[in-house]
Scaffold this motif. Structure first.
Motif, PDB file in Angstrom:
ATOM      1  N   GLY A  42     132.481 136.970  35.540  1.00  0.00           N
ATOM      2  CA  GLY A  42     131.472 137.405  34.439  1.00  0.00           C
ATOM      3  C   GLY A  42     130.388 138.294  35.111  1.00  0.00           C
ATOM      4  N   LYS A  43     130.620 138.610  36.285  1.00  0.00           N
ATOM      5  CA  LYS A  43     129.573 139.683  36.939  1.00  0.00           C
ATOM      6  C   LYS A  43     130.518 141.005  37.460  1.00  0.00           C
ATOM      7  CE  LYS A  43     126.400 135.910  38.472  1.00  0.00           C
ATOM      8  NZ  LYS A  43     125.733 135.496  39.627  1.00  0.00           N
ATOM      9  N   GLN A  44     129.424 141.955  37.520  1.00  0.00           N
ATOM     10  CA  GLN A  44     129.868 143.166  38.037  1.00  0.00           C
ATOM     11  C   GLN A  44     130.235 143.158  39.859  1.00  0.00           C
ATOM     12  OE1 GLN A  44     126.747 146.214  36.832  1.00  0.00           O
ATOM     13  NE2 GLN A  44     128.056 146.664  35.065  1.00  0.00           N
ATOM     14  N   ARG A  45     131.090 144.096  39.963  1.00  0.00           N
ATOM     15  CA  ARG A  45     131.195 144.078  41.263  1.00  0.00           C
ATOM     16  C   ARG A  45     130.092 144.593  42.127  1.00  0.00           C
ATOM     17  NH1 ARG A  45     136.947 146.818  43.488  1.00  0.00           N
ATOM     18  NH2 ARG A  45     137.679 145.212  41.829  1.00  0.00           N
ATOM     19  N   GLU A  46     129.810 144.114  43.330  1.00  0.00           N
ATOM     20  CA  GLU A  46     128.577 144.151  43.858  1.00  0.00           C
ATOM     21  C   GLU A  46     128.888 144.515  45.395  1.00  0.00           C
ATOM     22  OE1 GLU A  46     125.471 141.318  44.011  1.00  0.00           O
ATOM     23  OE2 GLU A  46     126.913 139.605  44.867  1.00  0.00           O
ATOM     24  N   LEU A  47     128.121 145.279  46.267  1.00  0.00           N
ATOM     25  CA  LEU A  47     128.251 145.634  47.305  1.00  0.00           C
ATOM     26  C   LEU A  47     127.969 144.444  48.442  1.00  0.00           C
ATOM     27  CD1 LEU A  47     128.707 147.850  49.785  1.00  0.00           C
ATOM     28  CD2 LEU A  47     126.104 148.282  49.671  1.00  0.00           C
ATOM     29  N   VAL A  48     128.609 144.142  49.120  1.00  0.00           N
ATOM     30  CA  VAL A  48     128.462 143.207  50.326  1.00  0.00           C
ATOM     31  C   VAL A  48     127.881 143.780  51.683  1.00  0.00           C
ATOM     32  CG1 VAL A  48     129.273 141.151  51.470  1.00  0.00           C
ATOM     33  CG2 VAL A  48     129.785 141.517  49.218  1.00  0.00           C
ATOM     34  N   ALA A  49     128.757 144.433  51.999  1.00  0.00           N
ATOM     35  CA  ALA A  49     128.319 145.489  53.574  1.00  0.00           C
ATOM     36  C   ALA A  49     129.365 146.299  53.680  1.00  0.00           C
ATOM     37  CB  ALA A  49     128.667 144.101  54.511  1.00  0.00           C
ATOM     38  N   THR A  50     128.919 147.321  54.511  1.00  0.00           N
ATOM     39  CA  THR A  50     129.550 148.603  54.968  1.00  0.00           C
ATOM     40  C   THR A  50     129.355 148.729  56.547  1.00  0.00           C
ATOM     41  OG1 THR A  50     127.578 149.948  54.324  1.00  0.00           O
ATOM     42  CG2 THR A  50     129.245 149.590  52.685  1.00  0.00           C
ATOM     43  N   ILE A  51     130.224 149.382  56.962  1.00  0.00           N
ATOM     44  CA  ILE A  51     130.256 149.829  58.190  1.00  0.00           C
ATOM     45  C   ILE A  51     130.771 151.359  58.517  1.00  0.00           C
ATOM     46  CG2 ILE A  51     132.436 148.528  58.852  1.00  0.00           C
ATOM     47  CD1 ILE A  51     131.265 148.254  61.715  1.00  0.00           C
ATOM     48  N   SER A  52     130.251 151.974  59.369  1.00  0.00           N
ATOM     49  CA  SER A  52     130.760 153.429  59.426  1.00  0.00           C
ATOM     50  C   SER A  52     131.682 153.342  60.546  1.00  0.00           C
ATOM     51  CB  SER A  52     129.713 154.312  59.837  1.00  0.00           C
ATOM     52  OG  SER A  52     129.081 154.107  61.208  1.00  0.00           O
ATOM     53  N   ARG A  53     132.499 154.529  61.012  1.00  0.00           N
ATOM     54  CA  ARG A  53     133.337 154.508  61.829  1.00  0.00           C
ATOM     55  C   ARG A  53     132.555 154.339  63.237  1.00  0.00           C
ATOM     56  NH1 ARG A  53     138.337 155.416  63.452  1.00  0.00           N
ATOM     57  NH2 ARG A  53     138.994 156.438  65.360  1.00  0.00           N
ATOM     58  N   GLY A  54     131.489 154.784  63.411  1.00  0.00           N
ATOM     59  CA  GLY A  54     130.649 154.349  64.535  1.00  0.00           C
ATOM     60  C   GLY A  54     129.819 153.186  64.894  1.00  0.00           C
ATOM     61  N   ASP A  61     120.924 142.436  50.450  1.00  0.00           N
ATOM     62  CA  ASP A  61     119.885 141.561  50.745  1.00  0.00           C
ATOM     63  C   ASP A  61     120.274 140.313  50.740  1.00  0.00           C
ATOM     64  OD1 ASP A  61     117.036 143.590  49.175  1.00  0.00           O
ATOM     65  OD2 ASP A  61     118.161 143.901  51.258  1.00  0.00           O
ATOM     66  N   SER A  62     121.129 139.933  49.791  1.00  0.00           N
ATOM     67  CA  SER A  62     121.490 138.460  49.547  1.00  0.00           C
ATOM     68  C   SER A  62     122.457 138.001  50.769  1.00  0.00           C
ATOM     69  CB  SER A  62     122.386 138.237  48.179  1.00  0.00           C
ATOM     70  OG  SER A  62     123.480 138.982  48.410  1.00  0.00           O
ATOM     71  N   VAL A  63     123.027 138.733  51.667  1.00  0.00           N
ATOM     72  CA  VAL A  63     123.812 138.276  52.595  1.00  0.00           C
ATOM     73  C   VAL A  63     123.184 138.628  53.947  1.00  0.00           C
ATOM     74  CG1 VAL A  63     125.695 138.634  51.416  1.00  0.00           C
ATOM     75  CG2 VAL A  63     125.229 140.254  52.957  1.00  0.00           C
ATOM     76  N   LYS A  64     121.983 139.349  54.105  1.00  0.00           N
ATOM     77  CA  LYS A  64     121.363 139.740  55.496  1.00  0.00           C
ATOM     78  C   LYS A  64     121.250 138.324  56.139  1.00  0.00           C
ATOM     79  CE  LYS A  64     119.403 144.217  54.573  1.00  0.00           C
ATOM     80  NZ  LYS A  64     118.132 144.904  54.246  1.00  0.00           N
ATOM     81  N   GLY A  65     121.457 138.443  57.571  1.00  0.00           N
ATOM     82  CA  GLY A  65     121.135 137.212  58.411  1.00  0.00           C
ATOM     83  C   GLY A  65     122.272 136.163  58.422  1.00  0.00           C
ATOM     84  N   ARG A  66     123.219 136.404  57.296  1.00  0.00           N
ATOM     85  CA  ARG A  66     124.375 135.449  57.162  1.00  0.00           C
ATOM     86  C   ARG A  66     125.731 135.982  57.474  1.00  0.00           C
ATOM     87  NH1 ARG A  66     125.404 133.148  52.599  1.00  0.00           N
ATOM     88  NH2 ARG A  66     124.542 134.681  51.309  1.00  0.00           N
TER      89      ARG A  66
END
Length: 122
Positions: A42-54, A61-66
């Motif tokens: 029932g919710k939209q897709r949301e960003l969790v985390a990204t990582i560049s090649r480097g 914010d909801s997952v920072k530190g976890r």
């Protein structure tokens, strides 16, 4: 073409941990950015985390530190380590990768995995 295969989802109690993996295969030259999104019912897709090649990372914010996103460029694989999971983390988790298919062009194509279910019980 590239294919993304996710693994590591499952059922865990609140406070527990899971590690998701995303392996990129196919005829590719290089993987640029990788990342994870999630979609709860029932919710939209949301960003969790990204990582560049480097290795530069970005988190919701909801997952920072976890949660910790990482990658192994030699294995063409990305990871999402999820600690101190909460029931609100329950969702289908999707990985994506921005892939350069050829050395002769800088063009990149975005590919997505099929999704893996993460369920956190209270």
């Amino acid at each position: 073409q590239a294919q993304l295969l996710e693994s590591g989802g499952g059922l865990v109690q609140a406070g527990g941990s899971l590690r998701l993996s995303c392996e990129v295969s196919g005829s590719i030259f290089r993987i640029n950015a990788m990342g994870w999104y999630r979609q709860a019912p029932g919710k939209q897709r949301e960003l969790v985390a990204t990582i560049s090649r480097g290795g530069n990372t970005n988190y919701a914010d909801s997952v920072k530190g976890r949660f910790t996103v990482s990658r192994d460029n030699a294995k063409n694989t990305g990871y999402l380590q999820m600690n101190r999971l909460k029931p609100e983390d329950t969702a289908v988790y999707y990985c994506y990768a921005d892939v350069r298919l050829s050395e002769v062009t800088i063009d990149q194509t975005e590919y997505w995995g099929q999704g893996t279910q993460v369920t956190v019980s209270s």
